[in-house]
Design an enzyme around this catalytic site. Structure first.
Site, PDB file in Angstrom:
ATOM      1  N   VAL A 169      -4.136 -48.724 -22.915  1.00  0.00           N
ATOM      2  CA  VAL A 169      -5.457 -49.335 -22.719  1.00  0.00           C
ATOM      3  C   VAL A 169      -6.494 -48.401 -23.336  1.00  0.00           C
ATOM      4  CG1 VAL A 169      -7.071 -50.261 -21.024  1.00  0.00           C
ATOM      5  CG2 VAL A 169      -4.622 -50.183 -20.486  1.00  0.00           C
ATOM      6  N   HIS A 202     -11.495 -40.085 -30.667  1.00  0.00           N
ATOM      7  CA  HIS A 202     -12.112 -38.881 -31.243  1.00  0.00           C
ATOM      8  C   HIS A 202     -11.125 -38.011 -32.034  1.00  0.00           C
ATOM      9  CE1 HIS A 202     -15.218 -35.984 -31.890  1.00  0.00           C
ATOM     10  NE2 HIS A 202     -14.459 -35.019 -31.422  1.00  0.00           N
ATOM     11  N   THR A 203      -9.847 -38.098 -31.710  1.00  0.00           N
ATOM     12  CA  THR A 203      -8.854 -37.334 -32.470  1.00  0.00           C
ATOM     13  C   THR A 203      -9.021 -37.545 -33.975  1.00  0.00           C
ATOM     14  OG1 THR A 203      -7.250 -37.448 -30.660  1.00  0.00           O
ATOM     15  CG2 THR A 203      -6.363 -37.029 -32.853  1.00  0.00           C
ATOM     16  N   PHE A 221      -7.158 -19.167 -38.471  1.00  0.00           N
ATOM     17  CA  PHE A 221      -8.115 -19.845 -37.585  1.00  0.00           C
ATOM     18  C   PHE A 221      -8.664 -18.841 -36.582  1.00  0.00           C
ATOM     19  CE2 PHE A 221      -9.637 -24.124 -36.347  1.00  0.00           C
ATOM     20  CZ  PHE A 221      -9.592 -24.718 -37.595  1.00  0.00           C
ATOM     21  N   GLN A 234     -16.852 -25.439 -23.980  1.00  0.00           N
ATOM     22  CA  GLN A 234     -16.883 -24.652 -25.227  1.00  0.00           C
ATOM     23  C   GLN A 234     -18.014 -25.070 -26.173  1.00  0.00           C
ATOM     24  OE1 GLN A 234     -13.594 -24.925 -28.421  1.00  0.00           O
ATOM     25  NE2 GLN A 234     -13.533 -22.816 -27.714  1.00  0.00           N
ATOM     26  N   HIS A 290     -19.096 -24.660 -30.029  1.00  0.00           N
ATOM     27  CA  HIS A 290     -18.573 -24.291 -31.340  1.00  0.00           C
ATOM     28  C   HIS A 290     -19.735 -23.675 -32.106  1.00  0.00           C
ATOM     29  CE1 HIS A 290     -16.887 -24.652 -35.350  1.00  0.00           C
ATOM     30  NE2 HIS A 290     -15.749 -25.096 -34.860  1.00  0.00           N
ATOM     31  N   LEU A 307     -19.754 -31.464 -36.746  1.00  0.00           N
ATOM     32  CA  LEU A 307     -19.029 -30.200 -36.827  1.00  0.00           C
ATOM     33  C   LEU A 307     -18.805 -29.762 -38.267  1.00  0.00           C
ATOM     34  CD1 LEU A 307     -17.194 -28.136 -35.183  1.00  0.00           C
ATOM     35  CD2 LEU A 307     -15.318 -29.539 -35.988  1.00  0.00           C
ATOM     36  N   GLU A 311     -14.186 -24.723 -38.492  1.00  0.00           N
ATOM     37  CA  GLU A 311     -13.863 -23.302 -38.581  1.00  0.00           C
ATOM     38  C   GLU A 311     -13.068 -22.995 -39.847  1.00  0.00           C
ATOM     39  OE1 GLU A 311     -13.274 -21.727 -34.564  1.00  0.00           O
ATOM     40  OE2 GLU A 311     -11.280 -21.238 -35.271  1.00  0.00           O
ATOM     41  N   ARG A 329     -14.554 -18.513 -30.538  1.00  0.00           N
ATOM     42  CA  ARG A 329     -15.774 -19.332 -30.512  1.00  0.00           C
ATOM     43  C   ARG A 329     -16.783 -18.871 -29.468  1.00  0.00           C
ATOM     44  NH1 ARG A 329     -12.769 -25.157 -31.407  1.00  0.00           N
ATOM     45  NH2 ARG A 329     -12.295 -24.729 -33.587  1.00  0.00           N
ATOM     46  N   HIS A 368     -18.678 -28.604 -27.814  1.00  0.00           N
ATOM     47  CA  HIS A 368     -17.565 -29.099 -28.621  1.00  0.00           C
ATOM     48  C   HIS A 368     -16.364 -29.551 -27.810  1.00  0.00           C
ATOM     49  CE1 HIS A 368     -14.979 -29.501 -32.056  1.00  0.00           C
ATOM     50  NE2 HIS A 368     -14.185 -28.517 -31.708  1.00  0.00           N
ATOM     51  N   ARG A 411     -10.859 -21.997 -25.476  1.00  0.00           N
ATOM     52  CA  ARG A 411      -9.754 -22.494 -26.304  1.00  0.00           C
ATOM     53  C   ARG A 411      -9.849 -21.910 -27.709  1.00  0.00           C
ATOM     54  NH1 ARG A 411      -9.104 -26.739 -30.228  1.00  0.00           N
ATOM     55  NH2 ARG A 411     -11.226 -27.493 -29.905  1.00  0.00           N
ATOM     56  N   ASN A 433      -5.664 -25.234 -31.365  1.00  0.00           N
ATOM     57  CA  ASN A 433      -4.667 -25.363 -30.288  1.00  0.00           C
ATOM     58  C   ASN A 433      -4.734 -26.714 -29.585  1.00  0.00           C
ATOM     59  OD1 ASN A 433      -3.125 -23.056 -30.361  1.00  0.00           O
ATOM     60  ND2 ASN A 433      -4.172 -22.005 -28.690  1.00  0.00           N
ATOM     61  N   SER A 434      -5.830 -27.457 -29.794  1.00  0.00           N
ATOM     62  CA  SER A 434      -5.971 -28.683 -29.019  1.00  0.00           C
ATOM     63  C   SER A 434      -5.117 -29.829 -29.563  1.00  0.00           C
ATOM     64  CB  SER A 434      -7.433 -29.106 -28.986  1.00  0.00           C
ATOM     65  OG  SER A 434      -7.545 -30.352 -28.394  1.00  0.00           O
TER      66      SER A 434
HETATM   67  C1  LIG Z   1     -15.368 -33.121 -34.498  1.00  0.00           C
HETATM   68  C2  LIG Z   1     -14.151 -32.532 -33.842  1.00  0.00           C
HETATM   69  C3  LIG Z   1     -13.262 -31.798 -34.594  1.00  0.00           C
HETATM   70  C4  LIG Z   1     -12.133 -31.234 -33.980  1.00  0.00           C
HETATM   71  N1  LIG Z   1     -11.267 -30.513 -34.755  1.00  0.00           N
HETATM   72  C5  LIG Z   1     -10.143 -30.014 -34.178  1.00  0.00           C
HETATM   73  C6  LIG Z   1      -9.181 -29.322 -34.961  1.00  0.00           C
HETATM   74  O1  LIG Z   1      -9.310 -29.171 -36.175  1.00  0.00           O
HETATM   75  N2  LIG Z   1      -8.086 -28.835 -34.329  1.00  0.00           N
HETATM   76  C7  LIG Z   1      -7.872 -28.980 -32.993  1.00  0.00           C
HETATM   77  O2  LIG Z   1      -6.847 -28.526 -32.489  1.00  0.00           O
HETATM   78  N3  LIG Z   1      -8.769 -29.652 -32.234  1.00  0.00           N
HETATM   79  C8  LIG Z   1      -9.886 -30.175 -32.795  1.00  0.00           C
HETATM   80  N4  LIG Z   1     -10.783 -30.857 -32.022  1.00  0.00           N
HETATM   81  C9  LIG Z   1     -10.436 -31.154 -30.630  1.00  0.00           C
HETATM   82  C10 LIG Z   1      -9.400 -32.276 -30.588  1.00  0.00           C
HETATM   83  O3  LIG Z   1      -9.594 -33.136 -31.669  1.00  0.00           O
HETATM   84  C11 LIG Z   1      -9.489 -33.086 -29.299  1.00  0.00           C
HETATM   85  O4  LIG Z   1      -9.452 -32.241 -28.191  1.00  0.00           O
HETATM   86  C12 LIG Z   1      -8.307 -34.061 -29.203  1.00  0.00           C
HETATM   87  O5  LIG Z   1      -8.192 -34.823 -30.383  1.00  0.00           O
HETATM   88  C13 LIG Z   1      -8.470 -34.984 -28.009  1.00  0.00           C
HETATM   89  O6  LIG Z   1      -7.459 -35.955 -28.054  1.00  0.00           O
HETATM   90  P1  LIG Z   1      -7.188 -36.876 -26.807  1.00  0.00           P
HETATM   91  O7  LIG Z   1      -6.048 -37.739 -27.147  1.00  0.00           O
HETATM   92  O8  LIG Z   1      -7.142 -36.045 -25.596  1.00  0.00           O
HETATM   93  O9  LIG Z   1      -8.526 -37.767 -26.685  1.00  0.00           O
HETATM   94  P2  LIG Z   1      -9.262 -38.735 -27.734  1.00  0.00           P
HETATM   95  O10 LIG Z   1      -8.718 -38.676 -29.088  1.00  0.00           O
HETATM   96  O11 LIG Z   1     -10.715 -38.469 -27.551  1.00  0.00           O
HETATM   97  O12 LIG Z   1      -8.931 -40.177 -27.164  1.00  0.00           O
HETATM   98  C14 LIG Z   1      -9.453 -40.638 -25.935  1.00  0.00           C
HETATM   99  C15 LIG Z   1      -8.997 -42.056 -25.721  1.00  0.00           C
HETATM  100  O13 LIG Z   1      -9.358 -42.478 -24.416  1.00  0.00           O
HETATM  101  C16 LIG Z   1      -9.883 -43.780 -24.448  1.00  0.00           C
HETATM  102  N5  LIG Z   1     -10.764 -43.954 -23.283  1.00  0.00           N
HETATM  103  C17 LIG Z   1     -11.687 -43.091 -22.807  1.00  0.00           C
HETATM  104  N6  LIG Z   1     -12.280 -43.599 -21.709  1.00  0.00           N
HETATM  105  C18 LIG Z   1     -11.708 -44.820 -21.483  1.00  0.00           C
HETATM  106  C19 LIG Z   1     -11.898 -45.838 -20.516  1.00  0.00           C
HETATM  107  N7  LIG Z   1     -12.821 -45.743 -19.531  1.00  0.00           N
HETATM  108  N8  LIG Z   1     -11.136 -46.949 -20.600  1.00  0.00           N
HETATM  109  C20 LIG Z   1     -10.216 -47.098 -21.596  1.00  0.00           C
HETATM  110  N9  LIG Z   1     -10.013 -46.162 -22.537  1.00  0.00           N
HETATM  111  C21 LIG Z   1     -10.742 -45.037 -22.477  1.00  0.00           C
HETATM  112  C22 LIG Z   1     -10.589 -43.863 -25.793  1.00  0.00           C
HETATM  113  O14 LIG Z   1     -10.719 -45.200 -26.221  1.00  0.00           O
HETATM  114  C23 LIG Z   1      -9.613 -43.066 -26.674  1.00  0.00           C
HETATM  115  O15 LIG Z   1      -8.594 -43.906 -27.157  1.00  0.00           O
HETATM  116  C24 LIG Z   1     -11.910 -31.418 -32.604  1.00  0.00           C
HETATM  117  C25 LIG Z   1     -12.814 -32.162 -31.857  1.00  0.00           C
HETATM  118  C26 LIG Z   1     -13.936 -32.694 -32.464  1.00  0.00           C
HETATM  119  C27 LIG Z   1     -14.917 -33.438 -31.595  1.00  0.00           C
END
Ligand SMILES: Cc1cc2nc3c(=O)[nH]c(=O)nc-3n(C[C@H](O)[C@H](O)[C@H](O)COP(=O)(O)OP(=O)(O)OC[C@H]3O[C@@H](n4cnc5c(N)ncnc54)[C@H](O)[C@@H]3O)c2cc1C
Length: 584
Positions: free
Chosen positions: A40, A49-50, A121, A235, A237, A247, A250, A290, A358, A393, A397-398
């Site tokens: 969902v 956001h990934t 990194f 965090q 950035h 962003l 890095e 960071r 960030h 972090r 690593n994320s």
């Molecule tokens: C600009 C940017 C660059 C980054 N670059 C890096 C990098 O180079 N290397 C690294 O390791 N990390 C990086 N990060 C961090 C990393 O990308 C994120 O921590 C990671 O991608 C998060 O993934 P996730 O699957 O936890 O969440 P997300 O990818 O944010 O996905 C969240 C999901 O939850 C769903 N959702 C949320 N609330 C609800 C709701 N109420 N009902 C239904 N669905 C919902 C959304 O629709 C989405 O599908 C970066 C972050 C940003 C912002």
């Protein structure tokens, strides 16, 4: 199944279709092909956001590197607040996960001889960050999404917004969600639910995070009775574009970019981060962690060595000496972002930057397999706190955390769902209550008095003023008082738009209520941590205090809605707390 408000039943339901959610979905399908999985997501999964992650994903690869070194960098980077058993599992499984993505089609950048390329990194003392140019998240998410399409047992609910977890007697049995396209509100039953809802940068006014990063999963878990861990650890950035907060990865510094103040001086040499070198030195200067780099910026402002801009003080990132060829090959998106959003070409011009919110180190408290204290509820990715990130972090690593712990949470949720029984009748009443609440309070056509935008703006300003790079007790107490008032006001929130299809005002109202709970937990936890560690720097308690605070803080929700903070020991396996040292 159709039982009143319950319109569907699944074995495992994932809230979120980003890196963690899709990895978990694949793990469940591979663990037990008979299980029925639901994903969902409030946006189409590829918009999670990934997709915007740029720089890369860490995993030990080179012959001169070792798992222990990755673990040590992560633990010292976390200022010893990470759980070391979780970090050990993480560093061990990360390379396997990254290689598996290669087999599933992820186009990792390569060296001229065809081997995978890795880059340096921040805070890592070896080159171990895999990347796909500077569009790593985009390629990883595409790969996971395509892979997930292979499994018929995965049902997607794209553009459905989850508003509540259904819980009975400490067990989670499903969710209530709004189908945003039609506006229908339905309950979906599930034996296990995995929260993969990402970060919550939007609690602050200036962030790299997408507008959808509103911490919904944190609020859902918290209200259902799952505690939130280390919520004060937010965090910054060091390099965001000053107006938009976009962003600048890095990776620019890993490829050799410098940070300079208004005098053109590489100011980081004044902050115990090593001395200037013509080539990047690992864990030194611009490749420091960071938290330290963002704190150094604040000191430059205090010394009057930053440049004024319409959006506050800035320093500059200098990539000019890298040359057009390298920038085009390894940092094409950085150039595109600068040209489009600042009308600056980094090949010939300096990029103005300032620190920007960030990433959330804290999150839903889980064990090493993503299990929360509530039966049937799991969490993974940025919304979870396992914890491998502690109080800071390390960049890159994320993304591998989403893979490693998404897969782990998926596997244990699958095992649980294989034997768990179906939902009890009582959740039908709960679902009805929630549907009634949404219809009555938000869609009745009798709008409240409080504008969503006002509440959100006041919350964001409050958080920036009370919980920024440096904090103190009085400021956090004042912030908590303001949040208390906003919590009262959000009950009278106005949803003037009565339409059903894509009612963005309704979604914004639900998100602001979620963010207020998240913000409150950040301040309550921050007030209790009377020390400075990693991202949590208190001017009234400037030293790290292992005696009193080498501990996680868990925020629980009391029955009356107030927060209660408890302690949980940090797991130390092989690396006793020491001093964090950077520079050579
Ligand atoms: C600009 C940017 C660059 C980054 N670059 C890096 C990098 O180079 N290397 C690294 O390791 N990390 C990086 N990060 C961090 C990393 O990308 C994120 O921590 C990671 O991608 C998060 O993934 P996730 O699957 O936890 O969440 P997300 O990818 O944010 O996905 C969240 C999901 O939850 C769903 N959702 C949320 N609330 C609800 C709701 N109420 N009902 C239904 N669905 C919902 C959304 O629709 C989405 O599908 C970066 C972050 C940003 C912002």
């Amino acid at each position: 199944m159709s039982d009143g408000p319950i319109t569907a039943t699944h074995d495992v339901l994932l809230v979120g279709g980003g890196g963690a959610g899709l990895r978990a979905a694949i793990a469940i399908a591979e663990t037990n092909a008979r299980l029925d999985v639901a994903v969902v997501s409030k946006v189409y999964p590829m918009r999670s956001h990934t997709v915007s992650a740029e720089g890369g994903a860490a995993g030990v690869f080179a012959a001169d590197d070792s798992l222990d070194e990755h673990a040590y960098d992560t633990i010292s980077g976390s200022d010893w607040l990470a759980d070391q058993d979780a970090v050990e599992a993480f560093v061990q499984e990360a390379p396997r996960e990254l290689l598996q993505l290669e087999h599933w089609g992820c186009p990792w950048s390569r060296q001229p001889d065809g081997h995978i390329a890795v880059r340096a990194f921040g805070g890592m003392k070896k080159m171990r960050t895999w990347f796909a140019a500077d569009k790593t998240g985009f390629h990883m998410l595409h790969t996971l999404f395509q892979r997930s399409l292979k499994y018929d047992e995965v049902t997607r609910y794209d553009e459905w917004f989850v508003t509540r977890l259904l819980v009975d007697d400490g067990r989670v049995h499903g969710v209530v969600a709004i189908d945003l396209i039609s506006g229908r509100i339905e309950a979906i039953a599930a034996k296990a639910v995995v929260l993969c809802t990402g970060g919550c940068g939007k609690v602050f006014p200036f962030t790299t995070n997408a507008n959808i990063n509103t911490g919904d999963g944190l609020a859902l878990g918290y209200r259902a009775g799952a505690p939130l861990k280390d919520m004060e650890m937010v965090q910054y950035h060091p390099t965001g574009l000053p107006f938009t907060g976009i962003l600048i990865t890095e990776a620019t510094r890993a490829e050799g970019g410098y940070l300079v103040n208004k005098d053109g001086y590489r100011y980081l040499q004044d902050y115990d981060l090593g001395q200037p070198s013509p080539t990047p030195v690992l864990r030194s200067m611009e490749l420091g962690p960071r938290d330290r780099l963002s704190q150094a910026f604040v000191h430059e402002v205090e010394k009057g060595r930053t440049t004024d801009s319409p959006y506050g003080p800035v320093v500059h990132l200098d990539l000019r000496h890298l040359g057009e060829k390298l920038i085009e090959a390894k940092l094409p998106m950085v150039r595109e972002l600068c040209l489009q959003y600042e009308r600056i070409d980094p090949v010939t011009e300096l990029i103005p930057v300032r620190p920007v919110v960030h990433y959330m180190m804290g999150g839903v408290h889980t064990d090493i397999d993503g299990a929360t204290p509530l039966a049937g509820l799991y969490a993974a990715g940025e919304t979870a706190c396992v914890s491998i990130n502690g109080s800071n972090r390390l960049g890159s690593n994320s993304l591998p955390e989403c893979l490693v712990f998404g897969a782990r949470a998926g596997r244990v949720a699958a095992e649980y769902a294989s034997t768990a029984s179906g939902p009890p009748a009582v959740i039908v009443d709960q679902a009805r209550d929630e549907i009634r609440r949404l219809e009555r309070d938000l869609l009745s056509g009798e709008p409240g008095t409080e504008r969503v935008a006002d509440l959100r703006e006041q919350m964001q300003t409050t958080m920036e003023e009370s919980a920024g790079i440096y904090r103190n007790g009085p400021a956090m107490t004042k912030g908590a008082d303001v949040l208390g008032e906003l919590q009262q006001r959000v009950r009278r929130v106005r949803v003037a738009d009565p339409s059903r299809a894509f009612n963005t005002e309704l979604v914004a109202a639900l998100e602001v209520a979620n963010m207020l709970d998240v913000a409150e937990c950040m301040l309550q936890s921050g007030l209790q941590r009377e020390e400075s560690r990693g991202a949590h720097q208190r001017t009234d308690f400037p030293a790290r205090d292992d005696e009193r605070f080498l501990t996680h803080l868990l925020v629980h929700r009391n029955a009356d809605g107030t927060a209660r903070v408890e302690r949980l020991p940090v797991t130390i396996t092989r690396w006793p707390p020491g001093e964090r040292k950077y520079g050579r």
